[in-house]
Design an enzyme around this catalytic site. Structure first.
Site, PDB file in Angstrom:
ATOM      1  N   ASN A 123      -2.427  12.742  -4.170  1.00 53.17           N
ATOM      2  CA  ASN A 123      -3.504  13.203  -5.057  1.00 53.17           C
ATOM      3  C   ASN A 123      -3.949  14.613  -4.720  1.00 53.17           C
ATOM      4  O   ASN A 123      -4.166  15.446  -5.614  1.00 53.17           O
ATOM      5  CB  ASN A 123      -4.700  12.254  -4.963  1.00 53.17           C
ATOM      6  CG  ASN A 123      -4.516  10.994  -5.794  1.00 53.17           C
ATOM      7  OD1 ASN A 123      -3.806  10.999  -6.794  1.00 53.17           O
ATOM      8  ND2 ASN A 123      -5.145   9.913  -5.367  1.00 53.17           N
ATOM      9  N   ASP A 140       0.857  -1.196   0.000  1.00 50.07           N
ATOM     10  CA  ASP A 140       0.000   0.000   0.000  1.00 50.07           C
ATOM     11  C   ASP A 140       0.888   1.238   0.000  1.00 50.07           C
ATOM     12  O   ASP A 140       1.830   1.341   0.795  1.00 50.07           O
ATOM     13  CB  ASP A 140      -0.906   0.008   1.232  1.00 50.07           C
ATOM     14  CG  ASP A 140      -1.915   1.142   1.181  1.00 50.07           C
ATOM     15  OD1 ASP A 140      -2.962   0.953   0.551  1.00 50.07           O
ATOM     16  OD2 ASP A 140      -1.636   2.207   1.752  1.00 50.07           O
ATOM     17  N   ASP A 146      -1.729   8.990 -10.678  1.00 45.74           N
ATOM     18  CA  ASP A 146      -1.723   7.837 -11.588  1.00 45.74           C
ATOM     19  C   ASP A 146      -0.299   7.489 -12.022  1.00 45.74           C
ATOM     20  O   ASP A 146       0.068   6.309 -12.099  1.00 45.74           O
ATOM     21  CB  ASP A 146      -2.576   8.136 -12.821  1.00 45.74           C
ATOM     22  CG  ASP A 146      -4.062   8.121 -12.520  1.00 45.74           C
ATOM     23  OD1 ASP A 146      -4.442   7.645 -11.440  1.00 45.74           O
ATOM     24  OD2 ASP A 146      -4.853   8.585 -13.368  1.00 45.74           O
ATOM     25  N   GLU A 153      -4.750   2.161  -4.390  1.00 39.39           N
ATOM     26  CA  GLU A 153      -3.288   2.210  -4.328  1.00 39.39           C
ATOM     27  C   GLU A 153      -2.694   0.932  -3.773  1.00 39.39           C
ATOM     28  O   GLU A 153      -1.497   0.888  -3.463  1.00 39.39           O
ATOM     29  CB  GLU A 153      -2.825   3.405  -3.499  1.00 39.39           C
ATOM     30  CG  GLU A 153      -3.134   3.341  -2.012  1.00 39.39           C
ATOM     31  CD  GLU A 153      -4.496   3.902  -1.652  1.00 39.39           C
ATOM     32  OE1 GLU A 153      -4.696   4.257  -0.485  1.00 39.39           O
ATOM     33  OE2 GLU A 153      -5.367   3.980  -2.556  1.00 39.39           O
TER      34      GLU A 153
END
Length: 386
Positions: free
Chosen positions: A230, A222, A239, A265
């Site tokens: 973000n 993770d 991304d 993620e």
């Protein structure tokens, strides 16, 4: 390094190579014009300093791109916008009509190259700059006439029309590629397996582990503080961070290991190997991500949870999928222990309740805590939980 990672690298280098080729052609054209002008004793009606400056700038850009091998969206956008401005200025300052036509033609090509690198407002601003540049070049024509006006309007429309057509084709190609990826069980963003792809391939892996008398092991990865990435840098950068993390993980595993985008993620790995091997592998994965340093991307770390169990003697595809799901649940619990302990570290879960924990106990790098299903990998430097 797996073949998929090399494919991604080649694709990125090809895009940068197109920029380098455009700059190299500009340098070669300017050098040829200067050579002809010098050979004919000033036979061409050109401003030599402008041609020489354009040639030097194109050579510098070509060298920069060849040295970098890969450029990010921001850097490519700056180079393309500067190139459009320089082309417009060169066309305005040159008295030669042929040079002006050449400058206007190059302005139509620059936004097309921009489709490969830019999205949204970056591409819009580059197209607008190229569309305005052509009329500015033709405004220097003498004498001015109705033909000059018609030519200027037509050349202004060309970049927008060409970019619109190329953009539509690129969107269709991306849609077709995404559909093919989904059909093949691949995640369209990272190129990793998706859950459907894992379900179709985990059965053979579990049966191969059973034949070899090995364990089935999983790692759940993770990205730490991904929401912050973000929120701070935007979802497009987020991304690209996921793609970079996926590439780093692919480069650290064996070809027969299954790397899956598990959700958001989170990335999961299903492999053959004992608990000791999987914890050492998880540490390599953690280090590989920590060392990723790409232009335009924030550096990130990952937390990892692992679990393993002896492969069952007989397992159908459905049984293998159920086994993987149970292991992933336990690895996910270990992952959250890693997050609670401070992130950027590895935690290993003990064997499944109906499986002996021999693998963990036989490996000196893994500490088994009988009262707690979480096992600590000492290489992370984190103390065992009380």
């Amino acid at each position: 390094m797996g073949w998929r990672r090399w494919a991604v690298v080649r694709r990125l280098e090809w895009r940068t190579g197109v920029l380098a080729l455009l700059a190299a052609l500009a340098a070669a054209s300017c050098a040829l014009v200067l050579a002809v002008d010098l050979a004919t004793g000033g036979g061409l009606v050109i401003a030599r300093p402008v041609v020489a400056a354009t040639c030097a700038g194109a050579v510098l850009v070509t060298g920069h791109l060849l040295r970098r091998r890969r450029v990010g969206e921001t850097e490519a956008g700056v180079l393309l916008h500067v190139g459009a401005l320089a082309t417009t200025a060169s066309g305005v300052l040159q008295p030669d009509l042929g040079w002006q036509w050449l400058s206007a033609s190059v302005l139509t090509a620059i936004p097309v190259v921009g489709v490969m690198h830019l999205r949204r407002w970056g591409l819009v601003s580059l197209t607008a700059l190229a569309a305005l540049g052509a009329p500015v070049v033709f405004a220097t024509w003498e004498p001015r006439s109705l033909l000059t006006l018609i030519t200027a309007v037509a050349m202004a429309a060309v970049p927008a029309v060409v970019v619109g057509v190329v953009w539509a084709l690129a969107e269709q190609l991306d849609a077709a590629r995404a559909a093919a990826a989904r059909a093949a069980g691949l995640d369209e963003l990272t190129g990793l397996l998706n859950r459907h792809g894992l379900a179709t391939r985990v059965g053979p892996l579990v049966r191969a582990a059973a034949r070899a008398g090995e364990h089935v092991s999983v790692v759940v990865v993770d990205v730490d503080h991904f929401k912050r990435v973000n929120d701070t840098h935007g979802h497009l950068v987020g991304d690209r961070v996921l793609v970079a993390v996926a590439d780093a993980l692919r480069g650290a595993v064996r070809e027969d290991d299954l790397v899956v985008r598990w959700g958001g993620e989170e990335i999961a790995l299903v492999a053959r190997g004992e608990a000791g091997r999987v914890t050492r592998l998880a540490e390599r994965l953690r280090t590989a991500v920590e060392e990723v340093d790409l232009p335009g991307l924030p550096r990130v770390t990952v937390s990892l949870g692992t679990a393993s169990t002896p492969a069952p003697a007989r397992a159908s595809d459905a049984g293998a999928s159920e086994l993987a799901a149970r292991l992933l649940d336990r690895a996910d619990a270990a992952l959250y222990e890693a997050k609670r302990a401070g992130r950027n570290r590895v935690r290993h879960s003990a064997a499944l309740p109906d499986s002996p924990a021999t693998a963990a106990s036989e490996d000196p790098t893994v500490v088994v805590l009988p009262a707690d299903p979480v096992v600590v990998h000492p290489g992370t430097g984190a103390p065992p939980p009380p």
